[in-house]
Design an enzyme around this catalytic site. Structure first.
Site, short mmCIF file in Angstrom:
data_model
loop_
_atom_site.label_atom_id
_atom_site.label_comp_id
_atom_site.label_asym_id
_atom_site.label_seq_id
_atom_site.Cartn_x
_atom_site.Cartn_y
_atom_site.Cartn_z
N GLY A 125 0.86 -1.20 0.00
CA GLY A 125 0.00 0.00 0.00
C GLY A 125 0.88 1.24 0.00
CB THR A 171 -1.96 7.24 -1.90
OG1 THR A 171 -2.65 6.04 -1.54
CG2 THR A 171 -2.02 7.39 -3.41
CE1 TYR A 226 -0.47 8.78 8.90
CE2 TYR A 226 -2.74 8.14 8.45
CZ TYR A 226 -1.83 8.93 9.13
OH TYR A 226 -2.26 9.87 10.01
CG ASP A 244 -5.68 -8.14 -5.70
OD1 ASP A 244 -5.57 -7.45 -4.65
OD2 ASP A 244 -6.56 -9.00 -5.87
CE1 TYR A 294 -8.37 8.78 13.75
CE2 TYR A 294 -10.62 8.07 13.33
CZ TYR A 294 -9.73 9.04 13.75
OH TYR A 294 -10.18 10.27 14.15
CE1 TYR A 354 -12.26 4.20 10.04
CE2 TYR A 354 -11.54 3.38 12.18
CZ TYR A 354 -11.33 3.54 10.83
OH TYR A 354 -10.19 3.03 10.27
P1 NAD Z 1 -4.84 5.39 0.96
O1 NAD Z 1 -6.12 5.25 0.24
O2 NAD Z 1 -4.10 6.70 0.82
O3 NAD Z 1 -3.79 4.24 0.48
C1 NAD Z 1 -4.18 2.94 0.22
C2 NAD Z 1 -3.07 2.17 -0.46
O4 NAD Z 1 -3.54 0.81 -0.67
C3 NAD Z 1 -2.66 2.68 -1.85
O5 NAD Z 1 -1.27 2.53 -2.02
C4 NAD Z 1 -3.39 1.73 -2.81
O6 NAD Z 1 -2.78 1.58 -4.09
C5 NAD Z 1 -3.27 0.45 -2.02
N1 NAD Z 1 -4.25 -0.59 -2.42
C6 NAD Z 1 -5.59 -0.57 -2.34
N2 NAD Z 1 -6.10 -1.75 -2.78
C7 NAD Z 1 -5.04 -2.52 -3.13
C8 NAD Z 1 -4.90 -3.83 -3.64
N3 NAD Z 1 -5.95 -4.63 -3.86
N4 NAD Z 1 -3.66 -4.29 -3.92
C9 NAD Z 1 -2.55 -3.50 -3.70
N5 NAD Z 1 -2.62 -2.27 -3.18
C10 NAD Z 1 -3.85 -1.79 -2.91
O7 NAD Z 1 -5.12 5.02 2.46
P2 NAD Z 1 -4.59 5.56 3.89
O8 NAD Z 1 -5.57 6.53 4.42
O9 NAD Z 1 -3.15 5.92 3.83
O10 NAD Z 1 -4.79 4.24 4.75
C11 NAD Z 1 -3.75 3.31 4.98
C12 NAD Z 1 -3.94 2.68 6.35
O11 NAD Z 1 -3.86 3.72 7.33
C13 NAD Z 1 -5.31 2.00 6.54
O12 NAD Z 1 -5.14 0.85 7.33
C14 NAD Z 1 -6.11 3.04 7.31
O13 NAD Z 1 -7.14 2.49 8.07
C15 NAD Z 1 -5.01 3.61 8.19
N6 NAD Z 1 -5.32 4.93 8.79
C16 NAD Z 1 -5.77 5.96 8.01
C17 NAD Z 1 -6.09 7.18 8.63
C18 NAD Z 1 -6.60 8.35 7.83
O14 NAD Z 1 -7.12 9.29 8.42
N7 NAD Z 1 -6.42 8.36 6.54
C19 NAD Z 1 -5.95 7.33 10.03
C20 NAD Z 1 -5.44 6.27 10.77
C21 NAD Z 1 -5.15 5.06 10.15
#
Ligand code: NAD
Length: 396
Positions: free
Chosen positions: A48, A51, A53, A111, A225, A235
């Site tokens: 992941g 983008t 985190y 994927d 989160y 949530y």
């Molecule tokens: P994001 O949407 O910015 O990033 C998601 C990533 O997952 C991307 O790199 C995307 O390409 C990848 N992805 C999605 N489906 C995929 C697949 N099938 N195969 C390969 N890659 C795949 O998300 P984010 O907000 O950075 O969230 C990341 C983590 O951080 C999650 O666990 C989320 O719960 C957690 N988080 C987010 C927040 C927030 O406020 N955004 C707060 C705390 C925790």
């Protein structure tokens, strides 16, 4: 092609390659300005990585500690007359910046839930790195095809047990309204846990262990989160919260696996609510984020994804520090968000917000700017009226 933002609800259908590169560079510059992170990771896999985190984790590992990184993500490459997704351009920019400093970077677009992707990555680690010592799991996905059953699971953001009515924010239109969300069915709960819970993280760690590519002392990290009571129904106490409980349970299993392979450990870090592609899709949360940003900026302790992850790496995981855990065994890098005075002020502002005063009493203007930045728009120094080549390859 000239690329302008095309926002539809909580997604932007276009992304700007030069703008995304500028956004990645801002994050790199921040990490470098903070200085080297001592005894940091050497070889890192980020699942992941394109983008939010995950990207911030990859940047911090590379430019904070000189790590070699492999990244896995699911992004749309550019096509004739169609730009790529932001994560593609971010990753291309990351590769260029890493390459310019002689830092190894290799990415896999596909994927992450599939067994094929895991096998491919294990082979690539064997061939290029030998072993990894940090694995970051940062997927946020709407669906998962289960590799063993072939079933498609779709995640939902719903309360459990009863309807939930709250104020919410249409981030495209800037309208505050009431929303009522129906409770999830048992099947929706199961499906959300299947997509966003810990099973796939476990599958990854098992595949890496079986492939012999985990160095003794490996750290495994996933993100979580919790947030304030105002968002719990949708949530923490809802479908996504169930998935996060499953993720925490997986961390215990993975921790045992890593302990059997040397002095490693699995950690779940609870991060701050921030504007990312994933969080903008959650009802109620964008309103909370707009208020939170305003309050944290007032206090002077606002952070974005890169600040959060740089602090996580430098004060908990590396720099001769040990992870400090709460009573549930979680790292709390959301500590500043959850400070009582911050949350009291958010609670005070929450009922006062209307569509009319949204831009005065919350940081909604910046919410919208940050949202567009995720897609490479609104970056200073980028001329958006200029033709730009959308056909950017990951290793151009
Ligand atoms: P994001 O949407 O910015 O990033 C998601 C990533 O997952 C991307 O790199 C995307 O390409 C990848 N992805 C999605 N489906 C995929 C697949 N099938 N195969 C390969 N890659 C795949 O998300 P984010 O907000 O950075 O969230 C990341 C983590 O951080 C999650 O666990 C989320 O719960 C957690 N988080 C987010 C927040 C927030 O406020 N955004 C707060 C705390 C925790």
């Amino acid at each position: 092609m000239i690329i302008k933002p095309r926002v539809r609800g909580f997604v932007c259908l276009t992304a700007h390659p030069t703008g995304c590169a500028a956004h990645v560079q801002e994050q790199i510059d921040y990490v470098k300005a903070r200085g080297a992170i001592a005894n940091g990771p050497g070889n890192v896999l980020v699942i992941g990585a394109s983008t939010g985190y995950g990207l911030a984790s990859r940047i911090t590992a590379s430019f904070g500690s000189g790590a070699r990184t492999m990244g896995v993500f699911f992004e749309r490459p550019p096509e004739e007359k169609k730009c790529a997704t932001a994560g593609w351009y971010n990753s291309a920019a990351f590769h260029r910046a890493a390459g310019a400093e002689g830092l190894y970077a290799r990415s896999f677009n596909g994927d992450a839930f599939s067994d094929e992707m895991k096998a491919q990555v294990v082979e690539a680690i064997k061939a290029d790195l030998g072993q990894v010592d940090l694995v970051v799991y940062s997927l946020a996905a709407p669906r998962r095809e289960h590799p063993r059953t072939g079933k498609i699971h779709r995640s939902v953001l719903k309360p459990i047990g009863q309807d939930y009515t709250s104020r919410t924010l249409d981030t495209d239109q800037g309208i505050v309204s009431e929303v009522t969300i129906e409770p999830a069915t048992e099947q929706e709960i199961t499906d959300t846990v299947a997509v966003m819970g810990g099973e796939d993280w476990s599958f990854w760690m098992e595949a890496l262990a079986e492939g012999g590519v985990l160095a003794p002392g490996t750290t495994a990290l996933a993100y979580d989160y919790i947030g304030p009571e105002a968002t719990w129904a949708v949530y923490t106490n809802g479908t996504m919260g169930r998935a996060k409980i499953d993720l925490r349970n997986a961390a215990r299993k993975i921790d045992a696996l890593l302990k059997a392979n040397g002095d490693g450990g699995a950690y779940v870090s609870v991060n701050k609510a921030l504007v990312t592609q994933a969080s903008s899709a959650i009802p109620v949360v964008p309103l909370y984020i707009s208020i939170l940003y305003h309050v944290m900026k007032e206090k002077g302790n606002h952070e974005g994804t890169i600040e959060q992850i740089q602090r996580l790496f430098s004060t908990h995981l590396y720099n001769n520090n040990e992870p400090q855990l709460d009573d549930k065994g979680l790292i709390r890098i959301d500590d500043w968000e959850m400070e009582p005075d911050i949350q009291d002020r958010v609670r005070e502002i929450w009922p006062q917000v209307t569509s009319g005063n949204l831009r005065e009493i919350t940081d909604f203007n910046n919410y919208q700017e940050e949202f567009l930045k995720l897609f490479g728009f609104g970056l200073s120094g980028v001329d958006y009226d200029q033709e730009v080549d959308a056909m950017v390859g990951l290793d151009d």
